[in-house]
Design a protein around this motif. Sequence first.
Motif, short mmCIF file in Angstrom:
data_model
loop_
_atom_site.label_atom_id
_atom_site.label_comp_id
_atom_site.label_asym_id
_atom_site.label_seq_id
_atom_site.Cartn_x
_atom_site.Cartn_y
_atom_site.Cartn_z
N LYS A 245 41.27 46.23 37.30
CA LYS A 245 40.43 46.20 38.56
C LYS A 245 39.16 46.52 37.89
N ILE A 246 38.05 45.67 38.77
CA ILE A 246 36.53 45.90 38.21
C ILE A 246 36.29 47.33 38.70
N ALA B 176 29.61 43.28 42.02
CA ALA B 176 29.97 44.44 41.26
C ALA B 176 28.98 44.45 39.91
N TRP C 101 37.88 45.88 44.31
CA TRP C 101 37.32 46.59 43.01
C TRP C 101 37.63 47.82 43.10
#
Lengths: 309, 309
Positions: free
Chosen positions: A9-10, A28, A64
């Motif tokens: 996950k970012i 992001a 995110w």
Amino acid sequence: MSDEIHSAKITPAWIALDWGTSHLRGWAMSAERDVLAEAASDAGMGRIAQGDFEAALLDLVSGWELPSNVPVIACGMVGARQGWKEAPYRKVPCPPLAGPLTSVLTNDPRLGVAIVPGLSQDRPPDVMRGEETQIAGFLSLDPDFDGVICLPGSHTKWVRVSAGEIVSFQTAMTGELYAAISDHTVLRHSVTTEDWNDDAFRSAVSDAISRPESLSTRLFSIRAEGLSRSLDPGTARARLSGLLIGAELAATRAHWLGMQVALIGTKTICDAYDKALEAQGVRAMRTKGEAMSLAGLSEALKISGGDPS
Amino acid sequence: MSDEIHSAKITPAWIALDWGTSHLRGWAMSAERDVLAEAASDAGMGRIAQGDFEAALLDLVSGWELPSNVPVIACGMVGARQGWKEAPYRKVPCPPLAGPLTSVLTNDPRLGVAIVPGLSQDRPPDVMRGEETQIAGFLSLDPDFDGVICLPGSHTKWVRVSAGEIVSFQTAMTGELYAAISDHTVLRHSVTTEDWNDDAFRSAVSDAISRPESLSTRLFSIRAEGLSRSLDPGTARARLSGLLIGAELAATRAHWLGMQVALIGTKTICDAYDKALEAQGVRAMRTKGEAMSLAGLSEALKISGGDPS
């Protein structure tokens, strides 16, 4: 943080938002202002209810990993009276961007949302929301620019910039006029294509600049010529676009004549303005709308006090 | 035949039809050209399929007693390529009306339908359907008229008439532009009323005539002024109308300057054009659109060979 691109996950250091009337785009961002990921939805300000902004944002960034109180910097119509929270207009002449941003209280403690205020002008009355951020981005890359910045779109802005300030600006409703005419008048039978005739465009620009008063009669002639001769749809479309952009150039001549001109926007629409200006002897600088938005939102992050770098 | 008005069913000697894109209007007529009854429906040419014209007509006149082969004289978009049967354009310069009309074969033997041909112009390309009949009606009452006839509407026509002929004409898309802009752009938030500010109208006409190139920027200023000051909706509406009619007067100046001008149309729209022209020193004659249509359709009946008198 760039290795996070490949993680499950970012985790953004901060989030950049361009939140307009019809769209919502988010990025992001790393602390170094690199784009880690992007997301978009159709939850534009004009399409969602006033209580639904936080949910629309959480939906956008659901892929995110959000750290606590992550800075979220937003520009555009999200700051209008009908938006998430009104970010009162700042009055020109002024720099495109200045603190404070308008903070938004959220239910989710992970979000630290701030909205960039739009700009207004008293005489003649005019407003912008979102373009000021693109201009701030442009000036962060070219601080000594002195000239006029044209931001083509539904509501095209012509913005006089000098010494790092927006001196004055003017809006032309050209993009919205094009959409309303090609979708909701008899010209919908003529403009039925994505084809394009460059010669027809240039000639319509020139006609409109030299005789701007004849717009309403020239518009009908597109239809009449389609009925009585074989006017192909690509020519009809280019002529409609050329008549409207030409009329706009006639209306804004005082802004661009003899000035350095920069275009900020998407490729297709900037191509059209570039050709129209070139035919008037103006060689415009070209910049990308998205890159300018991101650069401007990075500037806004700095003055928000939430700069994580 | 006037006593038939009070009988159970009207028996028309002939039927007059004004069949446009969005509407169908019919009149049961006596042999003496008096109106016995009228009927209207929304079965406009643009709203029904090509095979449904006879049914739409029979539906319209279902309250009347039809004699065998009753003459039905129709004008308007019913004669377009997408209409009931194409009535090929006649080319100007020419009288507004001349035989033959275009006969339509019907399944119902009670109907003897004929369509008035529209007019076209080669240079600049232009077309009309329906207005030629109103002009023929006007000239039947004022045969020596020499000047320009303005027929305001979705597609306003400016028609140069001399010696009983239409010499040339020009169309402005003003009415359709007004509708598209007030319904399908950001100005829909500003033009939300039937109120009207006469001073704002006159001042917008004058602004548009003196600086016709600034239409696209002045349009947005209606919105901006509504946001930043208190611009009431009646002022916004009158200003939008004034800007568009003023731009049209600027475009058609060569047609009306120093000419005798006659207006044909409905009261509300002719009032607006009348005020706009008056401010330019032009005192227009006023006539009613429906009366001119009926007078013209009566003239068409004579040349159709179906005159029952």
